[in-house]
Scaffold this active site. Structure first.
Site, PDB file in Angstrom:
ATOM      1  N   ARG A  58      35.121  35.450  36.062  1.00 27.60           N
ATOM      2  CA  ARG A  58      35.168  34.733  37.283  1.00 27.60           C
ATOM      3  C   ARG A  58      35.456  35.581  38.457  1.00 27.60           C
ATOM      4  O   ARG A  58      35.084  35.274  39.709  1.00 27.60           O
ATOM      5  CB  ARG A  58      35.982  33.514  37.530  1.00 27.60           C
ATOM      6  CG  ARG A  58      35.488  32.083  36.732  1.00 27.60           C
ATOM      7  CD  ARG A  58      36.598  31.261  36.809  1.00 27.60           C
ATOM      8  NE  ARG A  58      37.606  31.598  35.664  1.00 27.60           N
ATOM      9  CZ  ARG A  58      38.780  30.828  35.492  1.00 27.60           C
ATOM     10  NH1 ARG A  58      39.167  29.883  36.277  1.00 27.60           N
ATOM     11  NH2 ARG A  58      39.382  31.138  34.316  1.00 27.60           N
ATOM     12  N   GLY A 104      40.503  40.354  28.274  1.00 28.60           N
ATOM     13  CA  GLY A 104      39.535  39.390  28.832  1.00 28.60           C
ATOM     14  C   GLY A 104      38.738  39.980  29.776  1.00 28.60           C
ATOM     15  O   GLY A 104      38.956  41.037  30.553  1.00 28.60           O
ATOM     16  N   GLY A 136      46.729  24.902  29.990  1.00 26.02           N
ATOM     17  CA  GLY A 136      47.469  24.107  28.869  1.00 26.02           C
ATOM     18  C   GLY A 136      48.355  23.135  29.167  1.00 26.02           C
ATOM     19  O   GLY A 136      49.379  23.641  30.047  1.00 26.02           O
ATOM     20  N   ASN A 195      36.020  75.869  63.545  1.00 25.28           N
ATOM     21  CA  ASN A 195      36.320  76.281  62.349  1.00 25.28           C
ATOM     22  C   ASN A 195      35.003  76.354  61.210  1.00 25.28           C
ATOM     23  O   ASN A 195      35.329  76.939  60.175  1.00 25.28           O
ATOM     24  CB  ASN A 195      37.360  75.574  61.599  1.00 25.28           C
ATOM     25  CG  ASN A 195      36.960  74.140  61.503  1.00 25.28           C
ATOM     26  OD1 ASN A 195      35.834  73.514  62.103  1.00 25.28           O
ATOM     27  ND2 ASN A 195      37.523  73.342  60.552  1.00 25.28           N
TER      28      ASN A 195
END
Ligand code: UD1
Ligand code: CA
Length: 471
Positions: A19, A15, A153, A399
């Site tokens: 969102r 998917g 669901g 350095n």
């Protein structure tokens, strides 16, 4: 015996996750240092599975690459691509085309779950599979009773109390919407019964999708047994759909991680202000003060005290170390070291036992020998510092010549005075002393004093602090 059927898992991760409002595929969003889908796979790894099949779609390439890089489990993982996202039922059909299922007997049980359920525990999945087998079910649904079932669901039961079907929120009647028992989207199926049931699905519904949930009614209508197993801790079934839920899930996961460590003997002054990646390892008697962030492959040894306000990334910290108000990355800190407050150990820093790096000291690619000290205000980059050396306040290893980085070697028991610049490449011999304010441009002989700009050897110098009882 049904209990010996092999067990495999299918993870639905194709998917888009619109969102999330993000260009990162949903299942790759990070929780406690690990992409969401890895938490699901980590839980699966702890079950006796023959195989894990991951259905990918959106951002497939990146999802596959990330999982392959980060998953170090033993269960073989196979990916199948669902090119068009036609629903969860279609996604499972696509999963069943995986090579594994081709040459495997049909008798196995399948755990099916979404890749965006990062809080699911292996225990709950094992319990679902056990109930499924004990009841000899064709399908077993992990369900939850929730206060807010919006978008989910609903489990529709018949007069006899048995599960009849699942109705999606978008397709539910007024009465069905009142049902508070929901489908978590985590299931166990008999594969040889599921495959034909999936072929009976149709996309004639509010979302125009092939719903996996419709396979329940198909199986029931064919006279097969369907059971619902209530999840013991509903928080485990929490799904991430947007950024706010991602933060909620991370909060829950963080709490679980912290509690686990506290039970294992780690002391946290304020767990709400302690952030530990799932990949971190802590020994007993580690003490963590507020504001600590431990990330990646960090390991902390027994008795060490970390914090307050300290970030440690991919580093190995020994025993009895104290690190306060500091940032440490890709470094190794030996037993008994002291770091901070306000130190910055950058990549490639290695502190041997008992070394000390104090306030406003930055190190990078730096090895500090046993008991070496840089107590205040220094930059130590690309340098080896010998055991027992004392780096004075304001010592800088220069350095970088504008083009290349060079290394500095500072011998054992060297002392540098305040405000020295050591221009690499250069080597300072054991026991040498560099006077305050010197700029060292050439090698320094052992046991000598150099000073000045540029620093020169001071002839006839005898170290006043040298061993006095030789004569
Ligand atoms: C699904 C369930 C719903 C349940 C809810 C729990 C269906 C039809 N509905 O709804 O009953 O309460 O989960 O959160 O299954 N996916 C694919 N390919 C697709 C479609 C989805 O791989 O074609 C994956 C998604 O990446 C996601 C998972 O399946 O990981 C669930 O899909 P999603 O569309 O989010 O289902 P919901 O509408 O939340
Ligand atoms: Ca959907």
């Amino acid at each position: 015996m049904s209990s010996y059927r092999p067990l495999a898992a299918v993870v639905l991760a194709a998917g888009e996750g619109t969102r999330m409002k993000s260009s990162t595929p949903k299942v790759l969003h990070d929780l406690c240092g690990r992409p969401m889908i890895l938490h699901v796979l980590d839980a699966l790894e702890r079950l006796p599975l023959e195989r894990i099949v991951v259905v990918v779609g959106h951002g497939a390439e990146l999802v596959v690459k990330t999982v392959q890089e980060l998953l170090d489990g033993e269960v073989p993982v196979e990916f199948v691509e669902q090119r068009v996202q036609r629903g969860t039922g279609d996604a499972v059909s696509v999963a069943l085309t995986a090579a594994y299922f081709d040459d495997h007997d049909l008798e196995d049980d399948l755990i099916v779950l979404p890749g965006d359920a990062p809080l699911i525990s292996p225990d709950t999945l094992a319990r679902l599979a056990t109930a499924h087998r004990n009841e000899d079910a064709a399908a077993s649904i992990l369900t939850a009773i929730v206060d807010d079932a919006d978008g989910l669901g609903r489990i529709v039961r018949g007069k006899d109390g048995r599960v009849d079907r699942i109705v999606e929120h978008a397709d539910a009647t007024h009465d069905e919407l009142a049902i508070d028992e929901i489908n978590t989207s985590i299931y166990c199926f008999r594969r040889n019964l599921l495959a034909p049931a999936l072929r009976r699905l149709s996309p004639v519904n509010a979302q125009g999708e092939y719903y996996l949930t419709d396979a329940i009614a198909v199986l029931r209508d064919a006279g097969h047994r369907v059971i619902a197993e209530a999840v013991e801790h509903p928080a485990e079934a929490f799904m991430v759909n947007d950024g706010a839920q991602l933060a909620d899930a991370e909060h829950a996961l963080r709490d679980r991680i912290n509690r686990g460590w506290m039970r294992a003997g780690v002391r946290m002054i304020d767990p709400e202000r302690t952030y530990i990646d799932s990949t971190v390892e802590l020994a007993a008697d580690v003490r963590i003060l507020p504001g600590v962030i431990l990330e990646g492959r960090t390991v902390i040894g027994a008795g060490s005290e970390i914090g307050p306000d300290t970030r440690i990334v991919d580093s190995v910290i020994g025993a009895d170390v104290i690190i306060a108000n500091s940032v440490v990355r890709e470094s190794e800190v030996g037993d008994g070291c002291r770091v901070g407050p306000f130190a910055h150990l950058r990549a490639g820093t290695q502190l041997l036992a008992g070394a000390k790096v104090g306030d406003f000291v930055e190190t990078k690619n730096a090895l500090l020998g046993e008991g070496a000290k840089a107590n205040h205000l220094a930059y130590l980059g690309d340098v080896t510092v010998g055991a027992g050396a004392n780096i004075g306040a304001g010592t800088i290893t220069a350095n970088y010549d504008g083009k290349n980085k060079h290394r500095t070697v500072i011998g054992a028991n060297v002392r540098t005075g305040s405000n020295c610049v050591i221009v690499a490449p250069v080597e300072i011999g054991d026991g040498a002393v560099v006077g305050a304010g010197s700029v060292v441009t050439r090698d320094v002989p052992a046991d000598s004093l150099v000073r000045g700009v540029p620093a020169r050897v001071v002839e006839g110098w005898v170290d006043p602090s040298a061993d006095l009882d030789t004569d």
